[in-house]
Design a protein around this motif. Structure first.
Motif, PDB file in Angstrom:
ATOM      1  N   LEU B   5       0.871  -1.178   0.000  1.00 14.43           N
ATOM      2  CA  LEU B   5       0.000   0.000   0.000  1.00 14.43           C
ATOM      3  C   LEU B   5       0.906   1.226   0.000  1.00 14.43           C
ATOM      4  O   LEU B   5       1.715   1.421   0.907  1.00 14.43           O
ATOM      5  CB  LEU B   5      -0.886  -0.003   1.251  1.00 14.43           C
ATOM      6  CG  LEU B   5      -1.926   1.119   1.305  1.00 14.43           C
ATOM      7  CD1 LEU B   5      -3.127   0.777   0.422  1.00 14.43           C
ATOM      8  CD2 LEU B   5      -2.394   1.374   2.735  1.00 14.43           C
ATOM      9  N   LYS B   6       0.741   2.050  -1.025  1.00 10.88           N
ATOM     10  CA  LYS B   6       1.621   3.215  -1.164  1.00 10.88           C
ATOM     11  C   LYS B   6       0.923   4.470  -0.638  1.00 10.88           C
ATOM     12  O   LYS B   6      -0.197   4.771  -1.053  1.00 10.88           O
ATOM     13  CB  LYS B   6       1.992   3.399  -2.643  1.00 10.88           C
ATOM     14  CG  LYS B   6       2.952   2.312  -3.130  1.00 10.88           C
ATOM     15  CD  LYS B   6       3.184   2.381  -4.618  1.00 10.88           C
ATOM     16  CE  LYS B   6       2.092   1.621  -5.362  1.00 10.88           C
ATOM     17  NZ  LYS B   6       2.335   1.465  -6.800  1.00 10.88           N
ATOM     18  N   ILE B   7       1.589   5.156   0.258  1.00 12.24           N
ATOM     19  CA  ILE B   7       0.938   6.337   0.815  1.00 12.24           C
ATOM     20  C   ILE B   7       1.781   7.588   0.616  1.00 12.24           C
ATOM     21  O   ILE B   7       3.008   7.547   0.537  1.00 12.24           O
ATOM     22  CB  ILE B   7       0.550   6.158   2.303  1.00 12.24           C
ATOM     23  CG1 ILE B   7       1.753   6.313   3.222  1.00 12.24           C
ATOM     24  CG2 ILE B   7      -0.126   4.818   2.570  1.00 12.24           C
ATOM     25  CD1 ILE B   7       1.304   6.459   4.662  1.00 12.24           C
ATOM     26  N   ILE B  23       5.599   4.496  10.648  1.00 10.87           N
ATOM     27  CA  ILE B  23       5.439   3.597   9.494  1.00 10.87           C
ATOM     28  C   ILE B  23       6.781   3.014   9.065  1.00 10.87           C
ATOM     29  O   ILE B  23       6.866   1.833   8.707  1.00 10.87           O
ATOM     30  CB  ILE B  23       4.759   4.352   8.327  1.00 10.87           C
ATOM     31  CG1 ILE B  23       3.292   4.601   8.682  1.00 10.87           C
ATOM     32  CG2 ILE B  23       4.867   3.558   7.022  1.00 10.87           C
ATOM     33  CD1 ILE B  23       2.521   5.388   7.640  1.00 10.87           C
ATOM     34  N   HIS B  27       7.807  -1.214   9.970  1.00  7.80           N
ATOM     35  CA  HIS B  27       7.456  -1.734   8.646  1.00  7.80           C
ATOM     36  C   HIS B  27       7.084  -3.221   8.686  1.00  7.80           C
ATOM     37  O   HIS B  27       6.041  -3.628   8.154  1.00  7.80           O
ATOM     38  CB  HIS B  27       8.631  -1.488   7.703  1.00  7.80           C
ATOM     39  CG  HIS B  27       8.458  -2.115   6.371  1.00  7.80           C
ATOM     40  ND1 HIS B  27       8.926  -3.391   6.073  1.00  7.80           N
ATOM     41  CD2 HIS B  27       7.850  -1.669   5.251  1.00  7.80           C
ATOM     42  CE1 HIS B  27       8.604  -3.679   4.835  1.00  7.80           C
ATOM     43  NE2 HIS B  27       7.964  -2.658   4.294  1.00  7.80           N
ATOM     44  N   CYS B  34      -1.106  -6.471   8.520  1.00 10.67           N
ATOM     45  CA  CYS B  34      -1.996  -6.047   7.427  1.00 10.67           C
ATOM     46  C   CYS B  34      -1.962  -7.000   6.242  1.00 10.67           C
ATOM     47  O   CYS B  34      -2.787  -6.890   5.333  1.00 10.67           O
ATOM     48  CB  CYS B  34      -1.619  -4.644   6.951  1.00 10.67           C
ATOM     49  SG  CYS B  34      -1.775  -3.414   8.254  1.00 10.67           S
ATOM     50  N   ILE B  38       3.229  -1.463   4.031  1.00 14.44           N
ATOM     51  CA  ILE B  38       2.810  -0.059   3.906  1.00 14.44           C
ATOM     52  C   ILE B  38       4.075   0.750   3.642  1.00 14.44           C
ATOM     53  O   ILE B  38       5.026   0.702   4.420  1.00 14.44           O
ATOM     54  CB  ILE B  38       2.120   0.443   5.188  1.00 14.44           C
ATOM     55  CG1 ILE B  38       0.848  -0.381   5.470  1.00 14.44           C
ATOM     56  CG2 ILE B  38       1.778   1.924   5.073  1.00 14.44           C
ATOM     57  CD1 ILE B  38       0.150  -0.028   6.779  1.00 14.44           C
ATOM     58  N   VAL B 316      -4.960   4.245   8.248  1.00 17.26           N
ATOM     59  CA  VAL B 316      -4.180   3.733   7.111  1.00 17.26           C
ATOM     60  C   VAL B 316      -4.197   2.204   7.126  1.00 17.26           C
ATOM     61  O   VAL B 316      -4.393   1.550   6.093  1.00 17.26           O
ATOM     62  CB  VAL B 316      -2.729   4.271   7.164  1.00 17.26           C
ATOM     63  CG1 VAL B 316      -1.837   3.544   6.154  1.00 17.26           C
ATOM     64  CG2 VAL B 316      -2.706   5.774   6.922  1.00 17.26           C
ATOM     65  N   ALA B 317      -4.037   1.619   8.321  1.00 18.28           N
ATOM     66  CA  ALA B 317      -4.005   0.160   8.434  1.00 18.28           C
ATOM     67  C   ALA B 317      -5.352  -0.448   8.036  1.00 18.28           C
ATOM     68  O   ALA B 317      -5.397  -1.518   7.428  1.00 18.28           O
ATOM     69  CB  ALA B 317      -3.626  -0.253   9.856  1.00 18.28           C
ATOM     70  N   ALA B 320      -5.177  -0.712   4.473  1.00 18.86           N
ATOM     71  CA  ALA B 320      -4.243  -1.767   4.074  1.00 18.86           C
ATOM     72  C   ALA B 320      -4.869  -3.149   4.238  1.00 18.86           C
ATOM     73  O   ALA B 320      -4.622  -4.061   3.453  1.00 18.86           O
ATOM     74  CB  ALA B 320      -2.955  -1.669   4.902  1.00 18.86           C
TER      75      ALA B 320
END
Lengths: 440, 440
Positions: B5-7, B23, B27, B34, B38, B316-317, B320
């Motif tokens: 998942l690219k943020i 993050i 990692h 997830c 991420i 965010v998670a 993901a």
């Protein structure tokens, strides 16, 4: 709109009936929110004809919940029968194996078989949700499993059994004995006819073992919980606690130490001014200490048909909102294969303050002996209080209360053992651990 | 494993930097949980070269957050710039329009534009998550949006601004004046150089308007909140509250009444023994009263880089863990098109108890006049207290404090207006609403 989500409910007691009513009476509201209908297509319970205040017309009836789990036309199997073994376990297993999501409120089953059920759910690509299994309506499972993702938890503790908290609150508020408060709790339906499972701390231990797994990413280890119940808490202990600025609560506590993870359930002294001390009656509360978030506390109804049904409904709605085949939400917060073995930190190495109440014969030198035994074991005292005899009597045993600074369980046991060996105690010593909490 | 998942993060202040560190340093843990990595692939901030204690090597830098939202190789746009308008709004809009999920902590933007952003997210099949926008690290958005699905909320209230709660706590605990405590809060970084937005209640009003929408399924109506700040709370008010068994808190309250929905932000008397009264310093707390669940309270850190980053990371998670293209989680709890228009219940029809403090000239008949004016307006009094003059002075104005039984705002205003008309008051009357809470 996506197809309706079809659910089967096994168990139509207080919680199951509340859930049935909620889903049927709020059908349109739920459909708006979830983007699809939620429809009860099958039920199973002990008695088909009992009057529950709603009709089962149009719902498929199953005498056998396992058959329902395996064969019924359902997407979600809701397990509300309870009990750690069959038929609940067999039914949940059959449902997961058949590719149905499972929602359950069954803490005993999860405490014993949670990891294997989680694995089965994962390998079948379905969800295992159990918000209602711990702390009733309080969304602590979701908080741990989702909101705290990425955090390392340091400690989690809480009041997880409403029966015990009701009894302790009533004793303290109204100056009543344990037996009287238990009888009252039974009359009010807050305690079972056989209350042992609650008051001896086993219910709290089951719930704690599930929280421990979520908090620390470890396998569930319900048999590795150190457990003391509240049956030997007297009104004298509660008075003494009050005088010293404490309340007594039955807490479940899990924390990381240098040697592993402590899981403990026992009566605990908490400062009167702390948030957790304000949690009274049948209310539950959980505090989580996490390294990024900080300290989070959740409190609310820990039991009751409606509150528990609310948590079950939230779990069902989460499934309704997701789309079949595309979930990735491991039941225990991470894939079951990634759960670490549980490494127990022994209670002997527990560190903290202690409240120690001793009934002593009034002999010269007793005070000095007690103080010496504590010092011999390297325990330093925060306070030592000698209480007047009840009713101002001139003789008979006196009560001496010690509050220690932080020390270890093994030192306290050694010191108390040595004091017992001196022969001036009447009755068993009362030893209650003090839990460090944030002041309110 | 699914693709990473690219943020992209826009804004690298306290929260953005804490998120970046969390993050990158966690990692592997996040990937385990997830089921996918991420990865931060893009950032945008005011200054590229500021030393933040971590390297931006390998991350695409954008001077323009809107360009990043539109063009960068990202799945999720994390908006941490703040401010209700552009560039935050333009960037969030561009990201949603381009089919990227948006996570934001921006309460001002949501209070003004939340419904249109929610619509845009829905029509593009992406998620708009904003746990961090209300009450920092406390997962109240998730509780409202997910756990309480199917419940009807009756009331929601809370301490939503840490600055105000810090000031009120410090005044009460240490007997200090408002100005002194505000200056201290500024020194400690709890209050902005221009503190008006916090202490006048507007920050609380923004957050409340978001909670109101989630609680009642209505459109966000930030301009329809009745707002009073804490700037005219004196140490005398705090003393008087204490004597009568209350604490003063700045609460945001939303509830359903017979005429609509009340949204109010004002200094509020809460009983000392209530849970909410124990919430001190910069801690926030929210209580939700729902018809199936009952009463749920959440408390924890309402601000701070790490606590806020924890909430953003949870959002965010959640993305993901879900699988692209298969989410159905409307931002405001139900599809934006299903949100009802907000119907305001006017403050004049608010019902509740009141604390009224009057400085009166010591003239014969003043007491009788006050009591008569209250009775003329149909207000019954729970207590009336005349306080001794400061320092035992023989003359000068005296303070009379009234606590009313439940009545209405319009009656209180009418009575106070009539009392003012009599000419024996010195100074403005102080009127503080009392909020009914569950006793701790």
């Amino acid at each position: 709109m996506t197809d309706a989500l079809k659910i089967g409910i096994a168990g139509l007691g207080t919680v199951g009936s509340a859930l049935f009513r909620a889903i049927t009476t709020r059908h349109n509201m739920l459909a708006d929110i979830c983007g699809r209908e939620i429809v009860i297509t099958a039920v199973s319970a002990r008695s088909r004809n009992r009057d529950r205040g709603f009709s089962l017309d149009g719902v498929n009836w199953y005498d056998d919940p396992v058959a329902m789990a395996r064969e019924a036309d359902i997407d979600v199997f809701v397990e509300l029968m309870g009990g750690e073994g069959d038929p609940a376990l067999a039914a949940a297993t059959a449902a997961l194996a058949a590719g149905r999501h499972v929602v359950t409120a069954n803490k005993a089953m999860l405490a014993r078989h949670g990891v294997e059920l989680a694995k089965l759910a994962e390998s079948n690509g379905v969800l295992l949700n159990f918000e209602a299994a711990v702390a009733g309506g309080i969304p602590v499972i979701k908080a741990m499993r989702e909101s705290l993702t990425g955090n390392s938890v340091q400690r989690i503790y809480g009041i997880l059994n409403g029966t015990c908290n009701y009894i302790l609150t009533r004793m303290q508020r109204d100056n009543l004995g344990f037996a009287e408060c238990l009888a009252e709790a039974q009359r009010l339906g807050y305690a079972e006819a056989d209350p042992a499972f609650d008051i001896e701390g086993n219910d709290t231990a089951h719930k704690l073992s599930i929280l421990t797994s979520l908090a620390f990413g470890t396998q569930i280890a319900a048999d590795e919980v150190y457990v003391e119940g509240i049956t030997n808490i007297s009104i004298d202990d509660i008075h003494a606690a009050d005088e010293l600025g404490y309340r007594i609560k039955l807490l479940g506590v899990a924390l990381k130490t240098g040697t592993g993870i402590e899981q403990r359930v026992h009566p605990t002294m908490v400062p009167k001014g702390s948030m957790i001390a304000q949690v009274e009656g049948v209310t539950n509360a959980v505090t989580i200490e996490a390294d990024i978030l900080g300290e989070l506390m959740l409190s609310g109804p820990g039991a009751g048909g409606d509150a528990t049904a609310s948590a079950v409904l939230g779990d069902v709605a989460d499934i309704a909102k997701s789309r079949p085949g595309h979930q990735h939400a491991p039941a225990l917060g991470r894939p079951a294969a990634k759960l670490e073995p549980y490494q127990r930190a022994q209670i002997q190495s527990h560190e903290g303050g202690y409240f120690i109440s001793l009934k002593v014969d009034d002999r010269a030198g007793v005070f000095a002996s007690i103080a010496t035994k504590m010092a011999d074991n390297g325990i330093s005292l925060e306070s030592i209080v000698q209480r007047a005899r009840p009713g101002g009597a001139a003789d008979g045993p006196q009560t001496v209360i010690l509050v220690t600074h932080a020390t270890t369980e093994s030192k306290v046991r050694s010191a108390v053992g040595a004091i017992k060996g001196e022969g001036y105690l009447s009755g068993e010593p009362q030893v209650i651990r003090i839990e460090r909490t944030r002041e309110g």
